[in-house]
Motif scaffolding. Structure first.
Motif, mmCIF file in Angstrom:
data_model
loop_
_atom_site.group_PDB
_atom_site.id
_atom_site.type_symbol
_atom_site.label_atom_id
_atom_site.label_comp_id
_atom_site.label_asym_id
_atom_site.label_seq_id
_atom_site.Cartn_x
_atom_site.Cartn_y
_atom_site.Cartn_z
ATOM 1 N N LEU A 17 1.015 -0.977 0.142
ATOM 2 C CA LEU A 17 0.249 -0.283 -0.055
ATOM 3 C C LEU A 17 1.190 1.140 -0.247
ATOM 4 O O LEU A 17 0.482 2.115 -0.636
ATOM 5 C CB LEU A 17 -0.984 0.169 1.394
ATOM 6 N N GLY A 18 1.752 1.202 0.871
ATOM 7 C CA GLY A 18 2.662 2.502 0.932
ATOM 8 C C GLY A 18 3.551 2.895 -0.331
ATOM 9 O O GLY A 18 3.617 3.984 -0.279
ATOM 10 N N VAL A 19 3.645 1.761 -1.083
ATOM 11 C CA VAL A 19 4.151 2.758 -2.585
ATOM 12 C C VAL A 19 3.299 3.087 -3.200
ATOM 13 O O VAL A 19 3.572 3.540 -4.229
ATOM 14 C CB VAL A 19 4.710 0.941 -3.462
ATOM 15 N N ALA A 20 2.623 2.594 -3.517
ATOM 16 C CA ALA A 20 1.475 3.339 -3.661
ATOM 17 C C ALA A 20 0.317 4.573 -3.447
ATOM 18 O O ALA A 20 0.982 5.576 -4.638
ATOM 19 C CB ALA A 20 -0.063 2.313 -4.194
ATOM 20 N N VAL A 21 0.498 5.256 -2.300
ATOM 21 C CA VAL A 21 0.649 5.875 -1.409
ATOM 22 C C VAL A 21 2.004 7.005 -1.497
ATOM 23 O O VAL A 21 1.118 7.645 -2.249
ATOM 24 C CB VAL A 21 -0.209 5.401 -0.518
ATOM 25 N N CYS A 22 2.397 6.804 -1.974
ATOM 26 C CA CYS A 22 4.019 7.780 -2.585
ATOM 27 C C CYS A 22 3.605 8.320 -3.651
ATOM 28 O O CYS A 22 3.610 9.424 -3.536
ATOM 29 C CB CYS A 22 5.114 6.497 -1.692
ATOM 30 N N ARG A 23 3.414 7.120 -4.552
ATOM 31 C CA ARG A 23 3.138 7.461 -5.746
ATOM 32 C C ARG A 23 2.055 8.761 -5.880
ATOM 33 O O ARG A 23 2.264 9.820 -6.428
ATOM 34 C CB ARG A 23 3.110 6.216 -6.385
ATOM 35 N N ARG A 24 1.027 8.117 -5.124
ATOM 36 C CA ARG A 24 -0.566 8.939 -5.777
ATOM 37 C C ARG A 24 -0.097 10.131 -5.280
ATOM 38 O O ARG A 24 -0.198 11.492 -5.195
ATOM 39 C CB ARG A 24 -1.811 8.323 -4.979
ATOM 40 N N PHE A 25 0.798 10.304 -3.901
ATOM 41 C CA PHE A 25 0.845 11.342 -3.478
ATOM 42 C C PHE A 25 1.396 12.806 -3.958
ATOM 43 O O PHE A 25 1.224 14.133 -3.548
ATOM 44 C CB PHE A 25 1.571 11.496 -1.700
ATOM 45 N N ALA A 26 2.528 11.751 -4.626
ATOM 46 C CA ALA A 26 3.810 12.242 -4.919
ATOM 47 C C ALA A 26 2.669 13.477 -6.541
ATOM 48 O O ALA A 26 3.558 14.701 -6.558
ATOM 49 C CB ALA A 26 4.342 11.766 -5.572
ATOM 50 N N GLU A 27 1.879 12.314 -7.364
ATOM 51 C CA GLU A 27 1.816 12.658 -8.546
ATOM 52 C C GLU A 27 0.735 13.462 -8.018
ATOM 53 O O GLU A 27 0.314 14.798 -9.048
ATOM 54 C CB GLU A 27 0.106 11.328 -8.971
ATOM 55 N N ALA A 28 -0.036 13.980 -6.521
ATOM 56 C CA ALA A 28 -0.542 14.967 -5.939
ATOM 57 C C ALA A 28 -0.088 16.217 -5.957
ATOM 58 O O ALA A 28 -0.730 17.459 -5.391
ATOM 59 C CB ALA A 28 -2.199 14.926 -5.065
ATOM 60 N N GLY A 29 1.429 16.244 -5.919
ATOM 61 C CA GLY A 29 2.536 17.238 -5.825
ATOM 62 C C GLY A 29 2.964 17.078 -4.475
ATOM 63 O O GLY A 29 3.138 18.733 -4.173
ATOM 64 N N ALA A 30 3.320 16.234 -3.238
ATOM 65 C CA ALA A 30 4.086 16.916 -2.186
ATOM 66 C C ALA A 30 5.111 16.186 -2.483
ATOM 67 O O ALA A 30 5.198 15.671 -2.982
ATOM 68 C CB ALA A 30 3.036 15.645 -1.589
#
Ligand SMILES: NC(=O)c1ccc[n+]([C@@H]2O[C@H](COP(=O)([O-])OP(=O)(O)OC[C@H]3O[C@@H](n4cnc5c(N)ncnc54)[C@H](O)[C@@H]3O)[C@@H](O)[C@H]2O)c1
Length: 251
Positions: A17-30
């Motif tokens: 789950l963590g990898v997917a969240v890291c990618r999604r957070f980065a995509e959201a500009g974090a």
């Protein structure tokens, strides 16, 4: 909270789950700090243009190291996603396993809260997010320590939300049912699919999308499977009936 430009730490960031969240957070500009005790921490950090920290978040020192490296780069932490977790399939299990799960599923969230709250309260803003589990709303029939520590994780998140909610601190608790990650595949072969939730498992990317939407909406309880709310209500409505129904899942 809109994550664009925000500084976010993700623990268990090299796991399913963590990898997917890291990618999604980065995509959201974090700006993302990937924290894990194992896995390709540096590779994920490189991919998302963030920082990688190899640390054991079950200790205060590990949590402090992740926060210190993030603050050294960005000056603050806006969002702390306390997501690292460990599975167990052994029923009542052993005291050592209880100790490990307690430290990873509860103390890790406490260490992060104690380290971050002073500066977040001073700024009047900050977001503490944790991953508990659907087991926190119902129960995990396969592992007593998993069930109990995830209930405790939800209780701690509730306590933080009610205590600091009026002072600018947002709190969310992610309570997913099955997500297709390495943790799920550890379930014993003879386990009832209804007990593990394998049959209704969703992909980590779908779970990450749901989590992001919950954070953007600043929901306290974020659920991956809508039926979790029905089970939660059923448990509260007629506890004895819920308990009888859960016996069907006992191994
Ligand atoms: N997969 C599911 O079906 C499911 C369902 C409900 C809740 N959860 C919860 O979701 C979270 C993420 O789990 P996942 O499914 O991605 O599992 P996973 O096993 O793929 O990932 C967990 C990650 O946490 C890391 N970790 C464990 N202990 C650590 C420690 N002491 N310090 C730093 N990192 C540590 C692991 O190295 C791993 O990378 C966990 O809290 C888990 O309990 C998972």
């Amino acid at each position: 909270m809109d994550l664009s430009g925000k500084v976010a730490i993700v623990t268990g960031g090299a796991g399913g789950l963590g990898v997917a969240v890291c990618r999604r957070f980065a995509e959201a500009g974090a700006h993302v700090t990937v924290v894990d005790i194992a896995g390709d921490v540096a590779g994920i950090a490189r991919e998302v243009g963030g920082i990688g920290v190899v640390a054991d978040i079950s200790t205060a020192a590990g949590v402090h190291a992740a926060i210190a490296e993030t603050e050294a780069r960005h000056g603050r932490v806006d969002v702390y996603f306390s997501n690292a977790g460990i599975g167990d399939n052994n029923g009542l299990s052993s005291p050592d396993v209880w100790d490990d799960l307690w430290r990873v599923h509860v103390m890790a969230h406490l260490h992060a809260s104690q380290a971050l709250l002073p500066s977040m309260l001073e700024r009047g803003e900050g977001y503490l997010v944790s991953t508990a589990s659907g087991a926190a709303l119902t129960a995990d029939p396969i592992s007593a320590p998993y069930s109990v520590t995830k209930h405790a994780a939800l209780a701690l998140a509730e306590w933080l939300a009610m205590t600091y909610g009026n002072r600018g601190i947002r709190v969310s608790c992610f309570c997913p049912f099955a997500i297709r990650t390495p943790m799920l595949t550890q379930a014993p072969d003879d386990a009832d699919p209804a007990a593990t939730g394998v049959d209704g498992a969703i992909e980590p990317e779908v779970a990450a999308e749901i989590l992001l939407a919950g954070i953007e909406a600043e929901e306290f309880l974020i659920l991956s499977h809508p039926e979790a709310l029905t089970y939660f209500r059923g448990r509260a409505h007629d506890h004895a009936k819920w308990l009888r129904a859960m016996r069907r899942l006992a191994r």
